[in-house]
Design an enzyme around this catalytic site. Sequence first.
Site: not given
Ligand SMILES: Cc1cc2nc3c(=O)[nH]c(=O)nc-3n(C[C@H](O)[C@H](O)[C@H](O)COP(=O)(O)OP(=O)(O)OC[C@H]3O[C@@H](n4cnc5c(N)ncnc54)[C@H](O)[C@@H]3O)c2cc1C
Length: 512
Positions: A37-38, A16-17, A450
């Site tokens: 991206e992994a 997401s971020a 979350h």
């Molecule tokens: C099943 C599910 C349902 C959800 N439903 C909702 C919803 O309906 N509405 C809502 O608002 N939120 C929902 N959420 C929560 C929301 O989607 C997350 O809080 C948000 O997407 C987190 O964003 P982020 O950027 O912090 O992490 P992420 O989006 O998880 O991104 C992290 C990324 O880093 C990558 N990564 C990790 N480690 C490494 C590494 N060592 N090397 C390279 N890449 C790596 C991962 O593969 C991933 O692509 C849900 C989450 C899930 C899992």
Amino acid sequence: MSTTEVFDYVIVGGGSAGCVLAARLSEDPDTRVLLVEAGPGHAGATQLEKPATWAALLGGAYDWGHTYAPNPRLGGRAVPIPRGRVLGGSSSINAMLWYRGCSADYDAWEAAGAKGWNFASLLPYFRRAEDWEGGATDLRGAGGPIRITRPVDPHPAARALLEAAAELGMVVLDDSNGPDVAGASLANLTIADGQRVSTARAYLDPAARRGNLTVRVGVTVRELLFEGNRCTGVRVDGPDGAADIHADVETLLCAGAISSPHLLLLAGIGDPAQLRRHGLPVRLSLPGVGRNLQDHPLLMGVNFRARAPLGPARDNGGGAILNWRSDPQLEHPDLHAFVVQGAHATPEVAARHDLTGDVFAVSPGLMRAHSVGELTLRSADPGVSPHIDPRYLSDPRDLAALVAGLDRVFDLADTVAYRALVERPVAPERRLGPSEAAEFVRMSCSTFFHTAGTCAMGYGADAVVDAELRVHGADGLRVVDASVMPVLPSCNTNAPVIALAERGAALIRGEE
Ligand SMILES: Cc1cc2nc3c(=O)[nH]c(=O)nc-3n(C[C@H](O)[C@H](O)[C@H](O)COP(=O)(O)OP(=O)(O)OC[C@H]3O[C@@H](n4cnc5c(N)ncnc54)[C@H](O)[C@@H]3O)c2cc1C
């Protein structure tokens, strides 16, 4: 191993971020941006696009498959905690709800020490991200990357939630992201033309042709590289083997609330005692890394048998939400429920109740939980998942609020609107008394997905990043993802992460 490539910014994680940062930072053609991206790319993965069947993605090829620690308060159950492992990250596998909570949720960030982070400072970034079907208002954005729609022809169970709430004297809101949040509403969904809108699709695809943006999929960051306290880049593992990649300006950790603190700990940034226990040299003493883990507990278990077939699943398999207070004295709603157009249960609930046939669920979750957990290392081996524990129900107030939530769902089921739809409750089979209800909560308590807060922003003893998202004591290293939230907002977390990444990009670009 070869040391070849150099970029200005290396973004770790295309979730997401990460996708927001990649798109925003590469708007400057003179800036060289790498996104690592992994997981695989999202293009052509049609199962990611279908909104109604998102739950089938959990535990599959696009999920990291983490598990929370066994919890004695949940009968020793270990709750799976899915995280997206694909471009778009968790926004590619989530339930597509776009719900931002209330202004107090973000004002709480500033109150917790995140200077300058409050609803007023985030609102322009929520609006910048949004392409809301209702058009721009003071609170909503239009023309941004994320298309947001409401169900056009809501599922009968979703429609009934609005009618039932009205019967109980609750407000029916036109927009769940309007000025008030208490009450029932059709969900705002990140769905456009019947397809999921992930950040990969909304932000990355339109930027993909830029010559200054490189996206690598199937490449895992194993290690952060340092010269003194300056992070100089990353060591990765990919299809071509191991390689070092240099970040001339900054490395941006966007690996999510589990992997970002994990990578910091492995780099020797964390609680010195914990690091030493695993034989890791201490680079920076930041005891807060991995602490402050917050998640919303969700009851997966309140199911009803419909009088007649409900038809195929629509929208995101839900369609309506409800916010209310477990205690009228509370200033803001702390309980949130959504409709599930099919059975919704933990394996333990499913094993005790017949959930076959025309069953649907109303699932309540606690959005202002008091229990706080932590993430710690289990090994110095980057391939070993850390110990992750939200400590659900460790604060007794959370159990009491969820018992109240369960009871309120039975009030809804007693309305004319739901009685017209429901033949009988199937799990639990009737309204429960307090001790039985507590038992049911323990059996059905799961995650709202979350996870956040593990690299909290602020300036106190447990703060990990400052108000510009820079890791305290390190140069050239920021964290920009769900882990920096000092307080979990009372809503789903995709929208808040996207807004904080939009603001993070502006801070990095010196626009604020
Ligand atoms: C099943 C599910 C349902 C959800 N439903 C909702 C919803 O309906 N509405 C809502 O608002 N939120 C929902 N959420 C929560 C929301 O989607 C997350 O809080 C948000 O997407 C987190 O964003 P982020 O950027 O912090 O992490 P992420 O989006 O998880 O991104 C992290 C990324 O880093 C990558 N990564 C990790 N480690 C490494 C590494 N060592 N090397 C390279 N890449 C790596 C991962 O593969 C991933 O692509 C849900 C989450 C899930 C899992």
